[in-house]
Design an enzyme around this catalytic site. Structure first.
Site, PDB file in Angstrom:
ATOM      1  N   ASP A  31       0.863  -1.187   0.000  1.00 49.76           N
ATOM      2  CA  ASP A  31       0.000   0.000   0.000  1.00 49.76           C
ATOM      3  C   ASP A  31       0.896   1.233   0.000  1.00 49.76           C
ATOM      4  O   ASP A  31       1.943   1.221   0.652  1.00 49.76           O
ATOM      5  CB  ASP A  31      -0.884  -0.006   1.269  1.00 49.76           C
ATOM      6  CG  ASP A  31      -2.183   0.757   1.081  1.00 49.76           C
ATOM      7  OD1 ASP A  31      -2.109   1.970   0.834  1.00 49.76           O
ATOM      8  OD2 ASP A  31      -3.259   0.143   1.183  1.00 49.76           O
ATOM      9  N   ASN A  32       0.480   2.287  -0.712  1.00 51.49           N
ATOM     10  CA  ASN A  32       1.274   3.529  -0.625  1.00 51.49           C
ATOM     11  C   ASN A  32       0.676   4.477   0.414  1.00 51.49           C
ATOM     12  O   ASN A  32       1.168   5.579   0.617  1.00 51.49           O
ATOM     13  CB  ASN A  32       1.383   4.214  -1.992  1.00 51.49           C
ATOM     14  CG  ASN A  32       0.059   4.731  -2.500  1.00 51.49           C
ATOM     15  OD1 ASN A  32      -0.988   4.485  -1.891  1.00 51.49           O
ATOM     16  ND2 ASN A  32       0.076   5.448  -3.608  1.00 51.49           N
ATOM     17  N   ASP A  56       4.169   2.134  -3.994  1.00 53.51           N
ATOM     18  CA  ASP A  56       3.162   2.576  -4.946  1.00 53.51           C
ATOM     19  C   ASP A  56       3.203   1.620  -6.150  1.00 53.51           C
ATOM     20  O   ASP A  56       4.214   1.564  -6.860  1.00 53.51           O
ATOM     21  CB  ASP A  56       3.512   4.011  -5.379  1.00 53.51           C
ATOM     22  CG  ASP A  56       2.547   4.570  -6.400  1.00 53.51           C
ATOM     23  OD1 ASP A  56       1.802   3.778  -7.034  1.00 53.51           O
ATOM     24  OD2 ASP A  56       2.542   5.799  -6.588  1.00 53.51           O
ATOM     25  N   VAL A  57       2.124   0.886  -6.374  1.00 54.91           N
ATOM     26  CA  VAL A  57       2.140  -0.168  -7.399  1.00 54.91           C
ATOM     27  C   VAL A  57       2.188   0.369  -8.829  1.00 54.91           C
ATOM     28  O   VAL A  57       2.273  -0.423  -9.772  1.00 54.91           O
ATOM     29  CB  VAL A  57       0.949  -1.152  -7.267  1.00 54.91           C
ATOM     30  CG1 VAL A  57       1.021  -1.918  -5.965  1.00 54.91           C
ATOM     31  CG2 VAL A  57      -0.394  -0.446  -7.430  1.00 54.91           C
ATOM     32  N   TYR A 145     -12.331   7.240 -12.356  1.00 54.87           N
ATOM     33  CA  TYR A 145     -12.422   5.930 -11.679  1.00 54.87           C
ATOM     34  C   TYR A 145     -13.027   4.897 -12.620  1.00 54.87           C
ATOM     35  O   TYR A 145     -12.486   3.814 -12.814  1.00 54.87           O
ATOM     36  CB  TYR A 145     -13.276   6.095 -10.430  1.00 54.87           C
ATOM     37  CG  TYR A 145     -13.396   4.860  -9.563  1.00 54.87           C
ATOM     38  CD1 TYR A 145     -12.285   4.316  -8.929  1.00 54.87           C
ATOM     39  CD2 TYR A 145     -14.630   4.249  -9.363  1.00 54.87           C
ATOM     40  CE1 TYR A 145     -12.405   3.184  -8.110  1.00 54.87           C
ATOM     41  CE2 TYR A 145     -14.759   3.133  -8.544  1.00 54.87           C
ATOM     42  CZ  TYR A 145     -13.640   2.609  -7.917  1.00 54.87           C
ATOM     43  OH  TYR A 145     -13.766   1.500  -7.111  1.00 54.87           O
ATOM     44  N   ARG A 186     -18.226   8.959   1.666  1.00 54.44           N
ATOM     45  CA  ARG A 186     -19.288   8.081   1.180  1.00 54.44           C
ATOM     46  C   ARG A 186     -20.494   8.144   2.093  1.00 54.44           C
ATOM     47  O   ARG A 186     -20.432   8.592   3.232  1.00 54.44           O
ATOM     48  CB  ARG A 186     -18.771   6.658   1.045  1.00 54.44           C
ATOM     49  CG  ARG A 186     -17.954   6.530  -0.210  1.00 54.44           C
ATOM     50  CD  ARG A 186     -17.619   5.105  -0.512  1.00 54.44           C
ATOM     51  NE  ARG A 186     -16.432   4.702   0.200  1.00 54.44           N
ATOM     52  CZ  ARG A 186     -15.720   3.633  -0.137  1.00 54.44           C
ATOM     53  NH1 ARG A 186     -16.083   2.896  -1.164  1.00 54.44           N
ATOM     54  NH2 ARG A 186     -14.656   3.308   0.541  1.00 54.44           N
TER      55      ARG A 186
HETATM   56  N1  UDP Z   1     -24.861  10.654  -0.757  1.00 55.89           N
HETATM   57  C1  UDP Z   1     -25.684  11.497  -0.047  1.00 55.89           C
HETATM   58  N2  UDP Z   1     -25.173  12.161   1.042  1.00 55.89           N
HETATM   59  C2  UDP Z   1     -23.883  12.031   1.438  1.00 55.89           C
HETATM   60  C3  UDP Z   1     -23.051  11.164   0.704  1.00 55.89           C
HETATM   61  C4  UDP Z   1     -23.570  10.497  -0.388  1.00 55.89           C
HETATM   62  O1  UDP Z   1     -26.865  11.653  -0.368  1.00 55.89           O
HETATM   63  O2  UDP Z   1     -23.510  12.663   2.447  1.00 55.89           O
HETATM   64  C5  UDP Z   1     -25.434   9.916  -1.896  1.00 55.89           C
HETATM   65  C6  UDP Z   1     -24.678  10.081  -3.210  1.00 55.89           C
HETATM   66  O3  UDP Z   1     -25.106  11.217  -3.909  1.00 55.89           O
HETATM   67  C7  UDP Z   1     -25.024   8.778  -3.917  1.00 55.89           C
HETATM   68  C8  UDP Z   1     -25.194   7.778  -2.776  1.00 55.89           C
HETATM   69  O4  UDP Z   1     -25.379   8.546  -1.586  1.00 55.89           O
HETATM   70  O5  UDP Z   1     -26.270   8.894  -4.565  1.00 55.89           O
HETATM   71  C9  UDP Z   1     -23.989   6.847  -2.565  1.00 55.89           C
HETATM   72  O6  UDP Z   1     -22.848   7.645  -2.519  1.00 55.89           O
HETATM   73  P1  UDP Z   1     -21.407   7.089  -2.144  1.00 55.89           P
HETATM   74  O7  UDP Z   1     -20.496   8.284  -2.121  1.00 55.89           O
HETATM   75  O8  UDP Z   1     -21.481   6.265  -0.933  1.00 55.89           O
HETATM   76  O9  UDP Z   1     -20.941   6.116  -3.317  1.00 55.89           O
HETATM   77  P2  UDP Z   1     -21.379   5.834  -4.833  1.00 55.89           P
HETATM   78  O10 UDP Z   1     -22.356   4.718  -4.714  1.00 55.89           O
HETATM   79  O11 UDP Z   1     -22.004   7.057  -5.435  1.00 55.89           O
HETATM   80  O12 UDP Z   1     -20.118   5.452  -5.504  1.00 55.89           O
END
Ligand code: UDP
Length: 313
Positions: A31-32, A56-57, A145, A186
């Site tokens: 892992d980096n 860093d891979v 991504y 997230r």
């Molecule tokens: N989301 C949200 N409030 C937050 C964070 C995320 O409503 O504080 C929503 C985001 O817009 C998406 C969903 O939750 O529709 C899941 O977001 P996440 O960032 O977990 O990952 P994704 O599935 O989009 O890669």
């Protein structure tokens, strides 16, 4: 087996290290640490079958001795991370996957790529089956991504077809559990931290976009079954129980016993740009080929995750 886990100090990578060690394997975590953390593998320090290499891979990888399997989990993986680290995200998916495949080829090791439901983009097929090619905006904020992982899948199949590397591709759908970073942006850490602090839960957009959340132990079980199987084409692993983000917010408030309210917000930024409207894995293939399905209910997984966050908020 002697197994290399790239991204081994990350959320999923560290859980995989734990699992593989418990099964009696020797594990090298690489892992980096740009999004991973040694906190996730601290408990493994001194274990006689565990080694950690900070590397860093995307650069040449040197490992002495035999390697039987390589699990390639290195990558920023939350929208906020890859928005802040767009070039590193492209590099690890492209250059990093090439380096790790080169290592697998040289060692005669089996290779497993951690791919993602993001290869389906904002999907026009619902639920998503593995034969769907996706709907991705290459130049949007998520493109770094999505396209890196799509390239990684193409490179994996090229090494499989051209060099006979024994490869596996898992398409991972939203997964949660202990060791997610509190500030990774997230929805699971955001909502749990907000609820535990008594702050408003921030629902982006109209809140009717959907996701399906898989508990980490189920995910790891699916990944390891795929590694041991003969399937070289992509397999979805995730929990098909789908819900709107608004309902998910209510659930977090209920399970935390919080007094927080819920706010719908329209961030004027990339957080909502190209946000997939729906997401649910079709896991018939995993059920059929791997005999796999999720065992941990959403509520049970969330309770464990909330307890873990409670001590850290
Ligand atoms: N989301 C949200 N409030 C937050 C964070 C995320 O409503 O504080 C929503 C985001 O817009 C998406 C969903 O939750 O529709 C899941 O977001 P996440 O960032 O977990 O990952 P994704 O599935 O989009 O890669």
């Amino acid at each position: 087996m002697r197994i290399l886990v790239t991204g081994g100090a990350g959320f999923l990578g560290s859980h995989i290290c734990d699992y593989l060690l418990a099964e009696g394997n020797e594990v090298i975590a690489m892992d980096n640490l740009i999004t991973g953390s040694t906190d996730n593998i601290e408990h493994l320090a001194g274990h006689d079958r565990f080694h950690f290499i900070k590397h860093d891979v995307t650069n040449y990888i040197y490992i002495e001795g035999t390697i039987d399997a390589v699990l390639h989990f290195a990558s920023p993986a939350s929208p906020i991370d890859y928005l802040e680290l767009p070039i590193q995200t492209l590099q690890v998916g492209a250059l990093g996957t090439h380096k790790v495949l080169g290592l697998a080829k040289a060692k005669g090791a089996r290779f497993l790529l951690a791919s993602t439901s993001e290869v389906y983009g904002d999907p026009l097929i619902h639920p998503q089956t593995e034969d769907y090619w996706g709907n991705v905006n290459p130049i949007g904020p998520r493109g770094v991504y999505d396209e890196a992982k799509r390239f990684a899948e193409a490179m994996t199949m090229a090494y499989h077809r051209t060099h006979n590397v024994d490869t596996r591709i898992v398409r991972i759908f939203n997964t949660f559990g202990p060791r997610m970073r509190l500030n990774d942006g997230r929805v699971v850490p955001n909502f749990i931290a907000q609820a535990l602090r008594g702050e408003s839960l921030t629902v982006y957009g109209d809140g009717i976009q959907t996701r399906s959340f898989c508990y980490v132990s189920d995910l790891i079980d699916g990944v390891c079954r795929l590694l041991l199987s003969d399937e070289t084409e992509p397999v979805n692993v995730g929990n098909p129980q789908e819900m709107t983000i608004l309902d998910f917010a209510y659930k977090i408030v209920e399970l935390t016993g919080s007094t927080s309210d819920i706010t719908l917000m329209q961030p004027e930024d990339v957080r909502v740009k190209d946000d997939p409207r729906v997401r649910q894995p079709d896991i018939s293939k995993a059920r059929r080929l791997l005999g796999w399905g999720p065992k941990v209910s959403l509520d049970e997984g969330l309770r464990k995750t909330i307890e873990w966050f409670r001590d850290r908020v």
